[in-house]
Design a protein around this motif. Structure first.
Motif, PDB file in Angstrom:
ATOM      1  N   GLY A   6      -5.706  15.514  -3.203  1.00 51.59           N
ATOM      2  CA  GLY A   6      -4.556  16.047  -2.488  1.00 51.59           C
ATOM      3  C   GLY A   6      -3.846  15.006  -1.652  1.00 51.59           C
ATOM      4  N   PHE A   7      -2.996  15.474  -0.770  1.00 53.13           N
ATOM      5  CA  PHE A   7      -2.114  14.643   0.050  1.00 53.13           C
ATOM      6  C   PHE A   7      -2.893  13.587   0.824  1.00 53.13           C
ATOM      7  CE2 PHE A   7       0.342  14.362   4.170  1.00 53.13           C
ATOM      8  CZ  PHE A   7       1.386  13.591   3.671  1.00 53.13           C
ATOM      9  N   LEU A   8      -3.926  14.001   1.536  1.00 53.70           N
ATOM     10  CA  LEU A   8      -4.674  13.062   2.367  1.00 53.70           C
ATOM     11  C   LEU A   8      -5.450  12.050   1.521  1.00 53.70           C
ATOM     12  CD1 LEU A   8      -5.120  12.412   5.274  1.00 53.70           C
ATOM     13  CD2 LEU A   8      -6.986  14.079   5.357  1.00 53.70           C
ATOM     14  N   ASP A   9      -5.934  12.478   0.356  1.00 55.10           N
ATOM     15  CA  ASP A   9      -6.588  11.540  -0.571  1.00 55.10           C
ATOM     16  C   ASP A   9      -5.629  10.442  -0.988  1.00 55.10           C
ATOM     17  OD1 ASP A   9      -7.757  14.519  -1.437  1.00 55.10           O
ATOM     18  OD2 ASP A   9      -9.307  12.970  -1.255  1.00 55.10           O
ATOM     19  N   VAL A  10      -4.383  10.837  -1.283  1.00 53.75           N
ATOM     20  CA  VAL A  10      -3.368   9.870  -1.700  1.00 53.75           C
ATOM     21  C   VAL A  10      -3.044   8.908  -0.559  1.00 53.75           C
ATOM     22  CG1 VAL A  10      -0.969   9.593  -2.439  1.00 53.75           C
ATOM     23  CG2 VAL A  10      -2.387  11.392  -3.445  1.00 53.75           C
ATOM     24  N   MET A  11      -2.928   9.451   0.669  1.00 55.96           N
ATOM     25  CA  MET A  11      -2.571   8.623   1.824  1.00 55.96           C
ATOM     26  C   MET A  11      -3.613   7.540   2.086  1.00 55.96           C
ATOM     27  SD  MET A  11       0.358   9.605   2.964  1.00 55.96           S
ATOM     28  CE  MET A  11       0.747   9.888   1.248  1.00 55.96           C
ATOM     29  N   LEU A  12      -4.888   7.928   2.060  1.00 56.39           N
ATOM     30  CA  LEU A  12      -5.940   6.938   2.298  1.00 56.39           C
ATOM     31  C   LEU A  12      -6.229   6.130   1.036  1.00 56.39           C
ATOM     32  CD1 LEU A  12      -7.981   5.741   4.258  1.00 56.39           C
ATOM     33  CD2 LEU A  12      -9.591   7.542   3.610  1.00 56.39           C
ATOM     34  N   GLY A  13      -6.163   6.782  -0.130  1.00 56.66           N
ATOM     35  CA  GLY A  13      -6.464   6.093  -1.391  1.00 56.66           C
ATOM     36  C   GLY A  13      -5.545   4.927  -1.668  1.00 56.66           C
ATOM     37  N   VAL A  23       0.836  -1.196   0.000  1.00 57.88           N
ATOM     38  CA  VAL A  23       0.000   0.000   0.000  1.00 57.88           C
ATOM     39  C   VAL A  23       0.874   1.250   0.000  1.00 57.88           C
ATOM     40  CG1 VAL A  23      -1.924  -1.113   1.163  1.00 57.88           C
ATOM     41  CG2 VAL A  23      -0.149  -0.025   2.534  1.00 57.88           C
ATOM     42  N   TRP A  24       2.068   1.152   0.581  1.00 58.31           N
ATOM     43  CA  TRP A  24       2.967   2.298   0.657  1.00 58.31           C
ATOM     44  C   TRP A  24       3.511   2.639  -0.732  1.00 58.31           C
ATOM     45  CZ3 TRP A  24       1.075   2.612   5.157  1.00 58.31           C
ATOM     46  CH2 TRP A  24       1.017   1.520   6.008  1.00 58.31           C
ATOM     47  N   ALA A  25       3.865   1.611  -1.492  1.00 53.14           N
ATOM     48  CA  ALA A  25       4.322   1.848  -2.864  1.00 53.14           C
ATOM     49  C   ALA A  25       3.184   2.385  -3.727  1.00 53.14           C
ATOM     50  CB  ALA A  25       4.895   0.563  -3.467  1.00 53.14           C
ATOM     51  N   CYS A  26       1.946   1.929  -3.450  1.00 45.95           N
ATOM     52  CA  CYS A  26       0.787   2.446  -4.194  1.00 45.95           C
ATOM     53  C   CYS A  26       0.632   3.944  -3.998  1.00 45.95           C
ATOM     54  CB  CYS A  26      -0.490   1.740  -3.740  1.00 45.95           C
ATOM     55  SG  CYS A  26      -0.741   0.128  -4.504  1.00 45.95           S
ATOM     56  N   ARG A  27       0.838   4.410  -2.775  1.00 45.87           N
ATOM     57  CA  ARG A  27       0.755   5.842  -2.508  1.00 45.87           C
ATOM     58  C   ARG A  27       1.705   6.620  -3.416  1.00 45.87           C
ATOM     59  NH1 ARG A  27       1.115   6.157   4.114  1.00 45.87           N
ATOM     60  NH2 ARG A  27      -1.109   5.844   4.569  1.00 45.87           N
ATOM     61  N   VAL A  28       2.928   6.146  -3.486  1.00 44.98           N
ATOM     62  CA  VAL A  28       3.934   6.861  -4.270  1.00 44.98           C
ATOM     63  C   VAL A  28       3.580   6.825  -5.750  1.00 44.98           C
ATOM     64  CG1 VAL A  28       6.383   6.982  -4.866  1.00 44.98           C
ATOM     65  CG2 VAL A  28       5.693   6.365  -2.541  1.00 44.98           C
ATOM     66  N   SER A  44       6.766   6.364   2.673  1.00 41.67           N
ATOM     67  CA  SER A  44       5.785   6.906   1.732  1.00 41.67           C
ATOM     68  C   SER A  44       5.320   8.321   2.090  1.00 41.67           C
ATOM     69  CB  SER A  44       4.573   5.972   1.635  1.00 41.67           C
ATOM     70  OG  SER A  44       3.891   5.871   2.871  1.00 41.67           O
ATOM     71  N   LEU A  45       5.120   8.616   3.382  1.00 39.00           N
ATOM     72  CA  LEU A  45       4.719   9.962   3.777  1.00 39.00           C
ATOM     73  C   LEU A  45       5.764  10.995   3.352  1.00 39.00           C
ATOM     74  CD1 LEU A  45       3.312   9.350   7.358  1.00 39.00           C
ATOM     75  CD2 LEU A  45       2.074  10.482   5.533  1.00 39.00           C
ATOM     76  N   VAL A  46       7.015  10.636   3.543  1.00 34.44           N
ATOM     77  CA  VAL A  46       8.115  11.540   3.180  1.00 34.44           C
ATOM     78  C   VAL A  46       8.211  11.671   1.664  1.00 34.44           C
ATOM     79  CG1 VAL A  46      10.613  11.902   3.334  1.00 34.44           C
ATOM     80  CG2 VAL A  46       9.371  10.925   5.286  1.00 34.44           C
ATOM     81  N   ILE A  47       8.085  10.537   0.969  1.00 38.57           N
ATOM     82  CA  ILE A  47       8.258  10.538  -0.487  1.00 38.57           C
ATOM     83  C   ILE A  47       7.177  11.375  -1.168  1.00 38.57           C
ATOM     84  CG2 ILE A  47       8.285   9.119  -2.577  1.00 38.57           C
ATOM     85  CD1 ILE A  47       9.341   6.801  -0.826  1.00 38.57           C
ATOM     86  N   VAL A  48       5.918  11.202  -0.757  1.00 33.23           N
ATOM     87  CA  VAL A  48       4.827  11.935  -1.416  1.00 33.23           C
ATOM     88  C   VAL A  48       5.000  13.440  -1.222  1.00 33.23           C
ATOM     89  CG1 VAL A  48       2.328  12.344  -1.431  1.00 33.23           C
ATOM     90  CG2 VAL A  48       3.208  10.003  -1.329  1.00 33.23           C
TER      91      VAL A  48
END
Length: 521
Positions: free
Chosen positions: A442-449, A299-304, A352-356
């Protein structure tokens, strides 16, 4: 099956919806006459009433072809429905609510899903029709099932990646693995056939059906690769078997046209390939080469990947084997030794949080900003992102990985509470607009998405709906909107694949724990 060869099924272009009755024209049914069956012309009926069969499929799918082969070999008539996978029918969604994929066989109103399950069902439910597909001997049945599992677990995944690859290097490696996996089938044929014509011996059997369904795709892949997938010099038994199988009436009746599959394959490759270049309107950093180390299930790679897609950035993707981590991963992330790692100009960025956030800042001129301009709104977005990772992920992992049913149940309960809290966060952040960030993602959409496929997969595994129309209507609508985005469609893993991956992981974990417990005793 453990891994779906989803690239073989076109999700963007399909034949027009087709409903037709397939009336078997073979003479297989003429020899049938028992107290359990009646034959009326070419239509076979079960005692006590008509045996209605309907197959929901898609023309390019080898898994659908498996079922068609089995039905044909058994001399069974059926209605075929061609499914548009871009706009799945209510029939498919109700018949296969777990995977929402083809094939589905509906027999007297009851749905059977997953091609290995369907083929075995056909053999058992219609044991009186045609020769048996599975051998009578339990060990021989086990051997047949072993080779079917090998095909789905070892041959399928790299073959799928041939069509999903974004770079020539990825495709070359996937092709190498596919050729290696296919080579083992020569030994499988030798073991199963015992010197006879088919995997099933003198007649076509279960493994023949499964391997046979891949013949058109094998020929198409040979054209696309410029090399024979089944080389007669290296695999003489398999090459001769392919010729024999291809001459069967059942095969001729259902096999796809190879030229059509070649064009289909080229379209899939072009669709999934990374663009040769992007015009960053002067915003790309000097020498801005991007490489992402990831894993398809992460899921972390998906965020990126979602963030990169939203920013319209080209990058080289490297699929990591997390059981045999590469030197590049270990050198790039020596602290955690985990994915994702984004390498930009030879400099690695981890977590992932840092990368995004890095992507948003380093490529500020690309696409819409992910983080809001207002400092307080940025802080709010970061707060809820941390909440997702600290609370939602922890509860989700407990629901999925809990050692006892009680632990899993408690994790599920906590997850439901967290999701309800996020309903309030969406209301607060969106201010009544479609996304957490307002009008745009945005950022939060990506984190949960990035978690959506796994959340939906966990729903299937736990039998609980986390996004509920009554308790979390905003999140339910948001999840549907996010899932419809091109960035989500291009990057999120298939929920069915996630469910199968999770089941396999759980089975391996349980076996390892049992082995460890036995060793202590």
């Amino acid at each position: 099956m453990t891994h779906r060869m989803g690239a073989f099924i076109d999700h963007t272009t399909t034949a027009p919806p087709i409903h037709y009755r397939y009336v078997n024209q073979t003479n297989a049914g003429e020899a049938l006459d028992s107290e359990n069956t009646r034959i009326h012309g070419n239509r076979l009926e079960m005692a006590g009433g008509n045996s209605e069969l309907k197959l929901i499929g898609q023309w390019a799918s080898p898994f659908v072809t498996r079922v068609k082969l089995a039905l044909n070999l058994k001399g069974l008539s059926y209605e075929y429905v061609e499914e548009d996978l871009r706009n799945k029918s209510a029939l498919l969604l109700s018949a296969n609510p777990v995977h929402k994929s083809v094939p589905v066989l509906i027999h007297n109103g009851k749905a059977i899903c997953e091609s290995p399950v369907i083929v075995q069902y056909i053999d058992e439910a219609f044991a009186f029709a045609g020769p048996p597909l599975l051998p009578a001997n339990p060990y021989d049945r086990a051997v047949a099932r072993f080779w079917v599992a090998y095909i789905d677990e070892k041959l399928g995944p790299p073959w799928d990646r041939v069509f999903r690859a974004r770079t020539d290097e990825e495709r070359a490696e996937a092709m190498r693995q596919t050729f290696a996996a296919a080579g083992a089938l020569e030994g499988g044929l030798r073991e199963c056939s015992k010197g006879k014509d088919f995997f099933g011996g003198d007649s076509v059997g279960y493994v023949d059906v499964v391997v046979g369904s891949l013949i058109p795709w094998a020929k198409a892949t040979s054209v696309l690769a410029g090399a024979e997938l089944v080389d007669a010099a290296k695999m003489p038994l398999l090459a001769a078997w392919m010729d024999r199988f291809g001459e069967l009436d059942a095969a001729k009746a259902v096999m796809q046209d190879v030229d059509s599959l070649v064009e289909h394959g080229r379209m899939l490759m072009a669709k999934n390939a990374a663009p040769a270049s992007n015009d960053f309107a002067g915003q790309e950093m000097a020498g801005g080469e991007l490489k992402l180390l990831g894993a398809w299930s992460s899921v972390w790679a998906c965020r990126v990947r979602i963030a990169l897609h939203l920013k319209d950035l080209s990058y080289d993707y490297v699929e990591e084997d997390l059981e045999n981590k590469s030197d590049l991963l270990l050198a790039s992330n020596p602290v955690h030794k985990k994915v994702p790692v984004l390498i930009h100009d030879s400099k690695p960025i981890s977590e992932s949080l840092v990368i995004v956030q890095y992507i948003d800042e380093a490529f500020a001129g690309n696409g819409s900003p992910l983080l809001p301009a207002d400092p307080h709104e940025r802080a709010t977005a970061r707060f809820w992102a941390a909440y997702i990772d600290d609370k939602l992920v922890a509860a989700w992992l407990q629901a999925f990985r809990g050692k006892t049913d009680e632990e899993k149940l408690e994790g599920t309960r906590q997850l439901l509470v967290v999701v309800e809290t996020l309903e309030g966060a969406l209301r607060e952040c969106s201010k009544g607009k479609p996304f957490f960030s307002g009008d745009s993602v945005g950022f939060l959409d990506v984190m949960l998405g990035g978690l959506l496929s796994w959340l939906h997969g966990t729903e299937a595994l736990c039998g609980v709906e986390f996004f509920d129309a009554t308790k979390t209507p905003l999140l339910l609508a948001w999840a549907e909107r996010f899932g419809a985005l091109d960035a989500a469609k291009a990057t999120l893993p298939d929920v069915g694949e996630v469910v199968e991956f999770a089941k396999t992981w759980r089975a391996k974990k349980a076996a390892a724990e049992a082995e460890a417990a036995a060793a202590k005793n």
